[in-house]
Design a protein around this motif. Structure first.
Motif, PDB file in Angstrom:
ATOM      1  N   GLY A  44      17.447  71.014 101.926  1.00 46.96           N
ATOM      2  CA  GLY A  44      18.089  72.060 101.174  1.00 46.96           C
ATOM      3  C   GLY A  44      19.674  71.777 100.621  1.00 46.96           C
ATOM      4  N   LEU A  45      19.609  70.303 100.585  1.00 48.24           N
ATOM      5  CA  LEU A  45      20.971  69.964  99.981  1.00 48.24           C
ATOM      6  C   LEU A  45      20.872  69.110  98.668  1.00 48.24           C
ATOM      7  N   ALA A  46      21.839  68.778  98.182  1.00 50.98           N
ATOM      8  CA  ALA A  46      21.699  68.016  96.872  1.00 50.98           C
ATOM      9  C   ALA A  46      23.156  67.244  96.718  1.00 50.98           C
ATOM     10  N   LEU A  47      23.109  65.902  96.253  1.00 54.63           N
ATOM     11  CA  LEU A  47      24.437  65.433  96.300  1.00 54.63           C
ATOM     12  C   LEU A  47      25.420  66.197  95.119  1.00 54.63           C
ATOM     13  N   PRO A  48      26.559  66.363  95.472  1.00 56.65           N
ATOM     14  CA  PRO A  48      27.567  66.631  94.394  1.00 56.65           C
ATOM     15  C   PRO A  48      28.029  65.670  93.470  1.00 56.65           C
ATOM     16  N   GLU A  49      28.536  66.022  92.206  1.00 55.13           N
ATOM     17  CA  GLU A  49      29.047  65.127  91.350  1.00 55.13           C
ATOM     18  C   GLU A  49      30.200  64.436  92.081  1.00 55.13           C
ATOM     19  N   ALA A  50      30.058  63.099  91.828  1.00 51.62           N
ATOM     20  CA  ALA A  50      31.229  62.283  92.355  1.00 51.62           C
ATOM     21  C   ALA A  50      32.515  62.541  91.490  1.00 51.62           C
ATOM     22  N   SER A  51      33.512  62.995  92.490  1.00 50.02           N
ATOM     23  CA  SER A  51      34.783  63.449  92.163  1.00 50.02           C
ATOM     24  C   SER A  51      35.621  62.278  91.306  1.00 50.02           C
ATOM     25  N   VAL A  52      36.316  62.671  90.724  1.00 52.80           N
ATOM     26  CA  VAL A  52      37.586  61.720  90.025  1.00 52.80           C
ATOM     27  C   VAL A  52      38.704  61.442  91.170  1.00 52.80           C
ATOM     28  N   PRO A  53      39.147  60.379  91.378  1.00 54.64           N
ATOM     29  CA  PRO A  53      40.160  60.118  92.531  1.00 54.64           C
ATOM     30  C   PRO A  53      41.315  60.818  91.910  1.00 54.64           C
ATOM     31  N   PRO A  54      41.998  61.679  92.820  1.00 55.27           N
ATOM     32  CA  PRO A  54      43.258  62.223  92.456  1.00 55.27           C
ATOM     33  C   PRO A  54      44.513  61.433  92.505  1.00 55.27           C
ATOM     34  N   GLY A  55      44.271  60.243  92.330  1.00 57.77           N
ATOM     35  CA  GLY A  55      45.606  59.107  92.240  1.00 57.77           C
ATOM     36  C   GLY A  55      45.286  57.862  91.930  1.00 57.77           C
ATOM     37  N   ALA A  56      46.057  56.740  92.138  1.00 56.24           N
ATOM     38  CA  ALA A  56      45.963  55.409  91.662  1.00 56.24           C
ATOM     39  C   ALA A  56      45.067  54.613  92.677  1.00 56.24           C
ATOM     40  N   PHE A  57      43.786  55.010  92.471  1.00 56.96           N
ATOM     41  CA  PHE A  57      42.667  54.102  93.373  1.00 56.96           C
ATOM     42  C   PHE A  57      41.215  54.554  92.687  1.00 56.96           C
TER      43      PHE A  57
ATOM     44  N   THR B  95      32.469  44.688  96.736  1.00 54.32           N
ATOM     45  CA  THR B  95      32.692  43.278  97.242  1.00 54.32           C
ATOM     46  C   THR B  95      31.506  42.341  97.646  1.00 54.32           C
ATOM     47  N   GLY B  96      30.975  41.786  96.956  1.00 55.21           N
ATOM     48  CA  GLY B  96      29.718  41.204  97.246  1.00 55.21           C
ATOM     49  C   GLY B  96      28.628  42.244  97.307  1.00 55.21           C
ATOM     50  N   ASN B  97      27.837  42.396  98.541  1.00 59.68           N
ATOM     51  CA  ASN B  97      26.961  43.326  98.797  1.00 59.68           C
ATOM     52  C   ASN B  97      27.536  44.400  99.683  1.00 59.68           C
ATOM     53  N   LEU B  98      28.780  44.612  99.727  1.00 57.49           N
ATOM     54  CA  LEU B  98      29.499  45.588 100.622  1.00 57.49           C
ATOM     55  C   LEU B  98      30.042  46.519  99.581  1.00 57.49           C
ATOM     56  N   VAL B  99      30.069  47.784  99.606  1.00 57.68           N
ATOM     57  CA  VAL B  99      30.590  49.060  99.063  1.00 57.68           C
ATOM     58  C   VAL B  99      31.483  49.707  99.756  1.00 57.68           C
ATOM     59  N   THR B 100      32.944  49.658  99.747  1.00 60.38           N
ATOM     60  CA  THR B 100      33.653  50.648 100.525  1.00 60.38           C
ATOM     61  C   THR B 100      34.207  51.812  99.784  1.00 60.38           C
ATOM     62  N   VAL B 101      33.601  52.907 100.132  1.00 62.22           N
ATOM     63  CA  VAL B 101      33.902  54.121  99.541  1.00 62.22           C
ATOM     64  C   VAL B 101      35.349  54.967 100.041  1.00 62.22           C
ATOM     65  N   SER B 102      36.316  55.092  99.132  1.00 64.37           N
ATOM     66  CA  SER B 102      37.294  55.518  99.654  1.00 64.37           C
ATOM     67  C   SER B 102      37.245  57.378 100.340  1.00 64.37           C
ATOM     68  N   GLY B 103      38.482  57.493 101.102  1.00 64.24           N
ATOM     69  CA  GLY B 103      38.300  58.725 102.005  1.00 64.24           C
ATOM     70  C   GLY B 103      37.906  60.024 100.964  1.00 64.24           C
ATOM     71  N   GLN B 104      36.796  60.566 101.345  1.00 62.73           N
ATOM     72  CA  GLN B 104      36.304  61.778 100.659  1.00 62.73           C
ATOM     73  C   GLN B 104      36.366  63.134 101.536  1.00 62.73           C
ATOM     74  N   VAL B 105      36.815  64.010 100.919  1.00 64.10           N
ATOM     75  CA  VAL B 105      37.209  65.445 101.380  1.00 64.10           C
ATOM     76  C   VAL B 105      35.917  66.450 101.396  1.00 64.10           C
TER      77      VAL B 105
ATOM     78  N   ASN C 251      29.936  64.130  99.596  1.00 62.08           N
ATOM     79  CA  ASN C 251      30.865  63.360  98.715  1.00 62.08           C
ATOM     80  C   ASN C 251      30.846  61.866  98.611  1.00 62.08           C
ATOM     81  N   ALA C 252      30.836  61.342  99.810  1.00 61.83           N
ATOM     82  CA  ALA C 252      31.002  59.860  99.872  1.00 61.83           C
ATOM     83  C   ALA C 252      29.889  59.210  99.383  1.00 61.83           C
TER      84      ALA C 252
ATOM     85  N   LEU D  64      33.813  55.290 104.273  1.00 66.15           N
ATOM     86  CA  LEU D  64      32.238  54.739 104.545  1.00 66.15           C
ATOM     87  C   LEU D  64      32.269  53.508 103.818  1.00 66.15           C
ATOM     88  N   THR D  65      31.660  52.431 104.619  1.00 67.97           N
ATOM     89  CA  THR D  65      31.287  50.935 104.016  1.00 67.97           C
ATOM     90  C   THR D  65      29.949  50.839 104.388  1.00 67.97           C
ATOM     91  N   ALA D  66      29.256  50.605 103.265  1.00 69.41           N
ATOM     92  CA  ALA D  66      27.865  50.357 103.129  1.00 69.41           C
ATOM     93  C   ALA D  66      27.305  48.968 102.818  1.00 69.41           C
TER      94      ALA D  66
END
Length: 395
Positions: free
Chosen positions: A250-263, A269-279, A311-312, A386-388
């Motif tokens: 009963g869930l769905a992914l939210p729309e990816a939010s625009v970062p609220p700062g200079a990031f 990086t290669g095959n790693l994806v680092t996701v910034s902190g999500q609220v 959100n992540a 999150l790092t994937a």
């Protein structure tokens, strides 16, 4: 590698996970057996699949469902009730099969347990009518006619709305649930159901594995075709298994939010994806504010952790090009805004870890840290990073 008689490589047959019955031993517990009648496996093979018999080990269901292409729930040994262990195992097997969007076929007791999972109930007293639902100890002959519901999937398989079937059952499915009744016996007993799901989900009360008619063979062929078709479509966007699991919850992914700062929201990086902190944002709004140990309860904190993870994952999907490209996870970090007395930070972040396990049942394992802090951006109680690991540029 499979080869045919001419030495050419043969296409892989769909693997059909098959639930067995259990036979205790009078000699010793160690001599008990999982048993499946040979004609189940032979019927699957003749339809183009190959059976893989499952032990009652619920802790391994996620791995097995990921391995298989379809699931067959068999009947019980005539005259015997299904063991509680089998019932518990099959209910969880059904849940994870439907969550994964894989085809499901239930036969006799298999249909009844499917119906129970989908909201129906059992009756142990069949109508006292001229219809004999146990005409012999072995269902190797036609027993009665059934009326097939026009417009049902079963009708498309039968090519008609009335057919003959065998029979060997003492219980029946009643009530309503998340299924459509696809066939009934002349006395009104439910003979087939179709789950209201987005994948092949059919239960039949009779035993098509005896191959008494072309109709029986056609049911098994359709099941195998659906299992093979799902396997061949696994890489398409429409077949995104993670999104199907989300929908099942009963869930769905939210729309990816625009970062609220200079990031940025996520970085590769290669095959790693680092996701910034999500609220925890839901419909672009903060789910709740406050501190654990204060105005925010543990359950609310866990729900916030789930939404922060969603959100992540939205950021991860955007950068990775799809969640089906995710091969695993390295680290999940959870930050919990809490009062000094609060000590259940790990239980809060379990909300995120448990959801990750449900959405990625074969590759959810991750290292983790749960940290208590005095405050978080926008006054939220939880933040997740999150790092994937992805398949990078692979197809």
């Amino acid at each position: 590698m499979n080869t045919n008689d001419q030495g050419r490589i043969a296409p892989r047959r769909p693997i059909i996970l098959t639930s067995p019955d259990f036979r205790a031993s009078d000699i010793a517990e160690t001599e008990a057996e999982y048993v499946v009648r040979a004609n189940y496996a032979e019927a699957i093979a003749q339809a183009g699949g190959i059976s893989l018999i499952l032990p009652y080990q619920s802790q391994h269901i996620a791995m097995l469902v990921a391995l298989g292409d379809g699931v067959l729930l068999t009947g019980t040994t005539p005259g015997h009730e299904a063991l509680p262990e089998r019932r518990e195992f099959e209910l969880e097997l059904i849940r994870q099969t439907l969550q994964a969007g894989k085809p499901l076929l239930g036969i006799c007791n298999g249909m009844q347990i499917m119906g129970e999972f989908l909201g129906g109930t059992f009756t142990t007293s069949l109508p006292d009518t001229a219809v004999d639902h146990i005409p012999a100890d072995i269902p190797d002959r036609m027993a009665h006619r059934i009326a097939v519901e026009p417009g049902s999937m079963l009708a498309s398989i039968a090519g008609t709305t009335e057919v003959s079937v065998n029979s060997l059952h003492r219980h029946a499915l009643t009530g309503a649930g998340r299924f459509r009744i696809a066939a009934r016996a002349p006395d009104g007993v439910v003979e087939a159901i179709e789950g209201e799901t987005d994948t092949f989900c059919l239960g039949v009360q009779w035993h098509p594995e005896y191959h008494l008619s072309e109709f029986d063979r056609a049911i098994l062929r359709r099941f195998i075709e659906q299992s093979a078709g799902r396997k061949s479509q696994a890489g398409s966007p429409e077949a995104c298994s993670v999104r199907r699991r989300l929908a099942a919850l009963g869930l769905a992914l939210p729309e990816a939010s625009v970062p609220p700062g200079a990031f940025v929201g996520a970085l590769t990086t290669g095959n790693l994806v680092t996701v910034s902190g999500q609220v925890p944002l839901k419909d672009k709004a903060v789910l709740c504010k406050g501190h654990l140990g204060g105005a925010v309860s543990l359950d609310q904190g866990r729900e916030c952790a789930r939404w922060a993870l969603l959100n992540a994952l939205a950021q991860l999907e955007l950068v990775a090009g799809g969640l089906d490209r995710v091969k695993g996870f390295v680290r999940l970090a959870g930050y919990v805004a809490a009062t000094p007395e609060f000590t259940e930070h790990g239980a809060v972040i379990d909300g995120a870890s448990e959801l990750l396990r449900e959405l990625f049942p074969t590759c959810w394992q991750h290292a983790r840290i749960a940290i208590g802090v005095g405050s978080l951006p926008r006054g939220v109680p939880v933040e997740i990073e999150l790092t994937a690991v992805t398949n990078g540029g692979e197809g």
